[in-house]
Design an enzyme around this catalytic site. Structure first.
Site, PDB file in Angstrom:
ATOM      1  N   GLY A 220       0.835  -1.210   0.000  1.00 51.90           N
ATOM      2  CA  GLY A 220       0.000   0.000   0.000  1.00 51.90           C
ATOM      3  C   GLY A 220       0.854   1.239   0.000  1.00 51.90           C
ATOM      4  O   GLY A 220       2.040   1.189  -0.319  1.00 51.90           O
ATOM      5  N   ASN A 221       0.265   2.358   0.338  1.00 52.85           N
ATOM      6  CA  ASN A 221       1.040   3.596   0.463  1.00 52.85           C
ATOM      7  C   ASN A 221       0.420   4.457   1.563  1.00 52.85           C
ATOM      8  O   ASN A 221      -0.596   4.090   2.143  1.00 52.85           O
ATOM      9  CB  ASN A 221       1.117   4.334  -0.876  1.00 52.85           C
ATOM     10  CG  ASN A 221      -0.249   4.699  -1.400  1.00 52.85           C
ATOM     11  OD1 ASN A 221      -0.963   5.499  -0.798  1.00 52.85           O
ATOM     12  ND2 ASN A 221      -0.643   4.103  -2.530  1.00 52.85           N
ATOM     13  N   PHE A 222       1.037   5.597   1.836  1.00 48.06           N
ATOM     14  CA  PHE A 222       0.632   6.399   2.999  1.00 48.06           C
ATOM     15  C   PHE A 222      -0.503   7.391   2.729  1.00 48.06           C
ATOM     16  O   PHE A 222      -0.787   8.237   3.566  1.00 48.06           O
ATOM     17  CB  PHE A 222       1.846   7.168   3.538  1.00 48.06           C
ATOM     18  CG  PHE A 222       2.906   6.263   4.094  1.00 48.06           C
ATOM     19  CD1 PHE A 222       2.662   5.490   5.214  1.00 48.06           C
ATOM     20  CD2 PHE A 222       4.160   6.168   3.481  1.00 48.06           C
ATOM     21  CE1 PHE A 222       3.628   4.645   5.731  1.00 48.06           C
ATOM     22  CE2 PHE A 222       5.128   5.328   3.987  1.00 48.06           C
ATOM     23  CZ  PHE A 222       4.874   4.557   5.116  1.00 48.06           C
TER      24      PHE A 222
END
Ligand code: CTP
Length: 417
Positions: A220-222
């Site tokens: 995923g990412n932030f």
């Protein structure tokens, strides 16, 4: 009188009628509005029917009269009250009984009329109370008037004269011609604000995507989704119908936003393909994974089977923005985001061209208190022909405003868009 005709021509009046004896004048009121060129839709309370028939109102307005909020025939599109509240240029409650005034003051939505009042957002509401003098002067009614005024609604004090009871005093509903003149004047002088995005359908993607590695892990990412949600709220508050396609985030959206929750880039792509053809404006603020595991495990991967190192094969995901750019029809406006760490403007210009967008909003992931997770952002809007507008450090809501102002400006200068 001429000025009156002009300001009511083409106006959409939502007329609400309550159970007061003066409701018997409502068909005349409708006729005056219609004669002045307005379109009138009517909502009435159950008790208003004791004083005037829905049939008379339907005939004079040429529109179905709403009484029961659960009436099957008005449920077709769902949320009928929201659609009707957004349709009108103003709401006029005439006559307004003491009971309806109290309901409005205290936020009741227990009948079609009061539900509509709560659903009004940007349009003015003019209330013409009509009741016996003592009821009007009662502190309960006067307190309710104060509360209702504090919401920004306009209360037009009743007239003085002969009342149904035979008494003389304050409490009479103003004559239909006076009401129509007054509304015409108000609409002319106050210049009803037409929400800039009224009638537009807007699609927004937001948040990260999660690409499953196995049953319990993902890539995923932030991204927090805050920028996309701010855009969705701004569009909704300015009259647009909004579809928000969101990856997994911990944010709430207003209930009048049509939210579609997705997890992966693939699901986001499917939701975009389903919805993009019907929208006017599409803004791709989501941080979509560019790659997804080729063979996600259905069970939890175990170290003992994996050994010292782990290599995962990834395949490219579908690019929703690029797909929209390719399939864009005349009149559609597409905005992409470019989150960069270097050569921001060059990257932004490249994406504008490659993905066939009308606008790219560039932001830098390394700028302090900007981008992922922050409530603020530092953006530069890039458009065709090297049209570049940098903005200072702003809150994400302010960023949403400048982005939409730029879109609206483009619509205004190019009707063909
Ligand atoms: N985007 C998308 N679907 C994808 C990847 C990106 O819709 N699968 C959209 C993003 O929402 C954003 C724009 O494309 O509006 C640019 O995304 P970005 O990740 O910055 O660009 P990429 O094309 O993925 O290029 P790179 O990551 O190599 O910079």
């Amino acid at each position: 009188m001429v000025a009156m005709k002009e300001s009511l021509q083409g106006k959409k009046i939502l007329l609400a009628i309550t159970g007061s004896i003066s409701a018997y004048k409502a068909p005349l009121l409708v006729r005056e509005f219609v004669k002045a060129g307005a379109e009138v839709r009517i909502v009435m309370t159950e008790s208003a029917q004791k004083f005037v028939t829905p049939l008379a109102l339907q005939n004079t307005s040429k529109n179905k009269v709403i009484i029961d909020m659960f009436d099957d025939s008005i449920q077709e599109r769902g949320s009928w009250h929201i659609h009707l509240a957004q349709w009108c240029d103003c709401m006029v409650i005439a006559p307004c009984s003491a009971t309806t005034l109290a309901r409005i003051a205290h936020g009741f939505a227990d009948n079609a009329l009061t539900a509509l009042v709560l659903a009004l957002s940007d349009v003015p509401c003019y209330i013409f109370p009509a009741m016996d003098t003592d009821m009007w002067l009662h502190p309960a009614t006067q307190n309710n008037c104060d509360i209702v005024r504090s919401f920004g609604y306009h209360i037009i004090e009743p007239a003085h004269g002969e009342l149904a009871s035979g008494l003389i005093g304050i409490g009479r509903m103003h004559e239909p011609t006076e009401i129509v003149c007054l509304i015409a004047q108000k609409l002319q002088t106050e210049k009803v604000r037409i929400p800039a995005l009224k009638g537009k359908k807007v699609l927004i993607t937001a948040g990260p995507t999660y690409e499953r590695l196995d049953a319990v892990r993902f890539i995923g990412n932030f991204s927090s989704g805050k920028m996309g949600f701010a855009l969705a709220e701004y569009a909704r508050n300015n009259g647009a119908e909004v579809i928000l396609i969101s990856g997994p985030v911990a944010l709430k959206a207003s209930t009048t936003i049509h939210r579609i929750d997705v997890e992966s880039a693939e699901q986001m792509f499917v939701a975009v393909c389903d919805n993009f053809p019907s929208v006017d404006i599409a803004i791709f603020a989501a941080a979509v994974a560019d790659y997804t595991p080729l063979h996600p495990a259905t069970h939890k991967m175990k170290k003992e089977h994996l050994g010292e190192t782990l290599s995962v094969s990834l395949k490219q995901t579908q690019d929703s923005l690029a797909w929209a750019g390719k399939n864009k029809k005349h009149g559609q406006y597409i905005v992409g985001f470019a989150l960069e760490t270097e050569n921001d403007l060059e990257q932004g210009k490249g994406k504008l061209k490659r993905k066939q967008c009308d606008m790219i909003v560039v932001n830098n992931a390394l700028t302090k208190d900007s981008g992922f997770g922050s409530d603020n952002n530092t953006i530069t809007i890039v458009k065709k022909n090297d049209d570049i507008s940098p903005f200072p450090h702003l809150s994400k809501s302010e960023c949403a405003k400048v982005i939409f102002e730029s879109i609206i400006n483009d619509y205004a200068s190019n009707e063909e868009l």
